[in-house]
Design a protein around this motif. Sequence first.
Motif, PDB file in Angstrom:
ATOM      1  N   PHE A  47       6.118  -1.310 -10.189  1.00  0.00           N
ATOM      2  CA  PHE A  47       6.752  -1.315  -8.879  1.00  0.00           C
ATOM      3  C   PHE A  47       5.666  -1.164  -7.835  1.00  0.00           C
ATOM      4  CE2 PHE A  47       8.580   0.933  -5.251  1.00  0.00           C
ATOM      5  CZ  PHE A  47       9.574   0.028  -4.899  1.00  0.00           C
ATOM      6  N   HIS A  48       5.607  -2.100  -6.906  1.00  0.00           N
ATOM      7  CA  HIS A  48       4.616  -2.055  -5.836  1.00  0.00           C
ATOM      8  C   HIS A  48       5.339  -2.229  -4.503  1.00  0.00           C
ATOM      9  CE1 HIS A  48       1.483  -2.543  -8.854  1.00  0.00           C
ATOM     10  NE2 HIS A  48       2.169  -3.550  -9.350  1.00  0.00           N
ATOM     11  N   ARG A  49       5.005  -1.403  -3.552  1.00  0.00           N
ATOM     12  CA  ARG A  49       5.574  -1.544  -2.206  1.00  0.00           C
ATOM     13  C   ARG A  49       4.715  -2.525  -1.404  1.00  0.00           C
ATOM     14  NH1 ARG A  49       6.796   4.217  -2.837  1.00  0.00           N
ATOM     15  NH2 ARG A  49       9.049   4.399  -2.740  1.00  0.00           N
ATOM     16  N   PRO A  50       5.322  -3.217  -0.465  1.00  0.00           N
ATOM     17  CA  PRO A  50       4.573  -4.183   0.348  1.00  0.00           C
ATOM     18  C   PRO A  50       3.384  -3.531   1.073  1.00  0.00           C
ATOM     19  CG  PRO A  50       6.934  -4.425   0.716  1.00  0.00           C
ATOM     20  CD  PRO A  50       6.747  -3.194  -0.125  1.00  0.00           C
ATOM     21  N   GLY A  51       2.241  -4.164   0.945  1.00  0.00           N
ATOM     22  CA  GLY A  51       1.055  -3.731   1.683  1.00  0.00           C
ATOM     23  C   GLY A  51       0.346  -2.500   1.166  1.00  0.00           C
ATOM     24  N   GLU A  52       0.809  -1.917   0.064  1.00  0.00           N
ATOM     25  CA  GLU A  52       0.206  -0.669  -0.405  1.00  0.00           C
ATOM     26  C   GLU A  52      -1.003  -0.863  -1.318  1.00  0.00           C
ATOM     27  OE1 GLU A  52       3.459   2.908  -0.435  1.00  0.00           O
ATOM     28  OE2 GLU A  52       2.962   1.958  -2.313  1.00  0.00           O
ATOM     29  N   GLU A  53      -0.944  -1.850  -2.216  1.00  0.00           N
ATOM     30  CA  GLU A  53      -1.966  -1.947  -3.249  1.00  0.00           C
ATOM     31  C   GLU A  53      -2.535  -3.351  -3.344  1.00  0.00           C
ATOM     32  OE1 GLU A  53      -0.561  -0.452  -7.023  1.00  0.00           O
ATOM     33  OE2 GLU A  53       0.908   0.783  -5.973  1.00  0.00           O
ATOM     34  N   ALA A  54      -3.799  -3.396  -3.812  1.00  0.00           N
ATOM     35  CA  ALA A  54      -4.460  -4.679  -4.061  1.00  0.00           C
ATOM     36  C   ALA A  54      -5.394  -4.518  -5.250  1.00  0.00           C
ATOM     37  CB  ALA A  54      -5.236  -5.136  -2.838  1.00  0.00           C
ATOM     38  N   GLU A  55      -5.808  -5.647  -5.796  1.00  0.00           N
ATOM     39  CA  GLU A  55      -6.772  -5.675  -6.897  1.00  0.00           C
ATOM     40  C   GLU A  55      -7.913  -6.590  -6.495  1.00  0.00           C
ATOM     41  OE1 GLU A  55      -4.483  -7.216 -10.111  1.00  0.00           O
ATOM     42  OE2 GLU A  55      -2.927  -5.706  -9.845  1.00  0.00           O
ATOM     43  N   PRO A 113      -4.877  -2.619   2.580  1.00  0.00           N
ATOM     44  CA  PRO A 113      -3.839  -1.947   1.779  1.00  0.00           C
ATOM     45  C   PRO A 113      -3.800  -0.448   2.081  1.00  0.00           C
ATOM     46  CG  PRO A 113      -5.053  -3.482   0.424  1.00  0.00           C
ATOM     47  CD  PRO A 113      -5.768  -3.417   1.748  1.00  0.00           C
ATOM     48  N   THR A 114      -2.594   0.090   2.228  1.00  0.00           N
ATOM     49  CA  THR A 114      -2.438   1.470   2.694  1.00  0.00           C
ATOM     50  C   THR A 114      -2.598   2.522   1.604  1.00  0.00           C
ATOM     51  OG1 THR A 114      -0.037   1.324   2.378  1.00  0.00           O
ATOM     52  CG2 THR A 114      -0.902   0.768   4.558  1.00  0.00           C
ATOM     53  N   ARG A 115      -2.418   2.157   0.334  1.00  0.00           N
ATOM     54  CA  ARG A 115      -2.499   3.159  -0.734  1.00  0.00           C
ATOM     55  C   ARG A 115      -3.841   3.116  -1.454  1.00  0.00           C
ATOM     56  NH1 ARG A 115       0.961   3.493  -6.098  1.00  0.00           N
ATOM     57  NH2 ARG A 115       0.327   5.554  -6.779  1.00  0.00           N
ATOM     58  N   HIS A 116      -4.135   2.001  -2.137  1.00  0.00           N
ATOM     59  CA  HIS A 116      -5.428   1.879  -2.794  1.00  0.00           C
ATOM     60  C   HIS A 116      -5.710   0.442  -3.218  1.00  0.00           C
ATOM     61  CE1 HIS A 116      -2.901   2.718  -6.448  1.00  0.00           C
ATOM     62  NE2 HIS A 116      -3.618   1.715  -6.906  1.00  0.00           N
ATOM     63  N   ILE A 117      -6.973   0.220  -3.518  1.00  0.00           N
ATOM     64  CA  ILE A 117      -7.434  -1.053  -4.067  1.00  0.00           C
ATOM     65  C   ILE A 117      -7.995  -0.737  -5.434  1.00  0.00           C
ATOM     66  CG2 ILE A 117      -9.025  -2.983  -3.808  1.00  0.00           C
ATOM     67  CD1 ILE A 117      -9.000  -2.431  -0.790  1.00  0.00           C
TER      68      ILE A 117
END
Length: 140
Positions: A47-55, A113-117
């Motif tokens: 589950f990923h929220r919009p704009g929170e995470e990236a790789e 991204p607001t949470r982490h990459i």
Amino acid sequence: MDRLRDEYGFSAVAYTTLNDYLRVRRPQIKDEADRARMVHEGMVPQFHRPGEEAEVDFAEVWVRVDGKPMQCQLFTLRLSYSGKAVHRVFSTGGQEAFMQGHVDAFRLLGGIPTRHIRYDNLKPAVSKVCFGRSRVESQR
């Protein structure tokens, strides 16, 4: 028959008896194998929220420059929620390319991204790989 004799020393069975046994047993073996795979196969929903995470990752690519093949590095930053990605090709996968790839991606995506990459084992990003998914990231 030859295999039973060669592998197991078993020769006291009629050919028709063996065929009758295999006609019943083969579907059973397939069902057992299918059930065993079902137990071991699976997935963990993410589950990923919009704009929170990236790789982020680098991959080796080959391009033609003046008609000659040249090995380059493909920088990719992909958002986990939407799958939207930014790709850039650099001559190396060094620190400068790593930073410039981020700058370009953040500009094109309209933010950070607001949470982490997440970084896999990228040398420009990870100074130490620990146990499991744990990493010590570079201070840069």
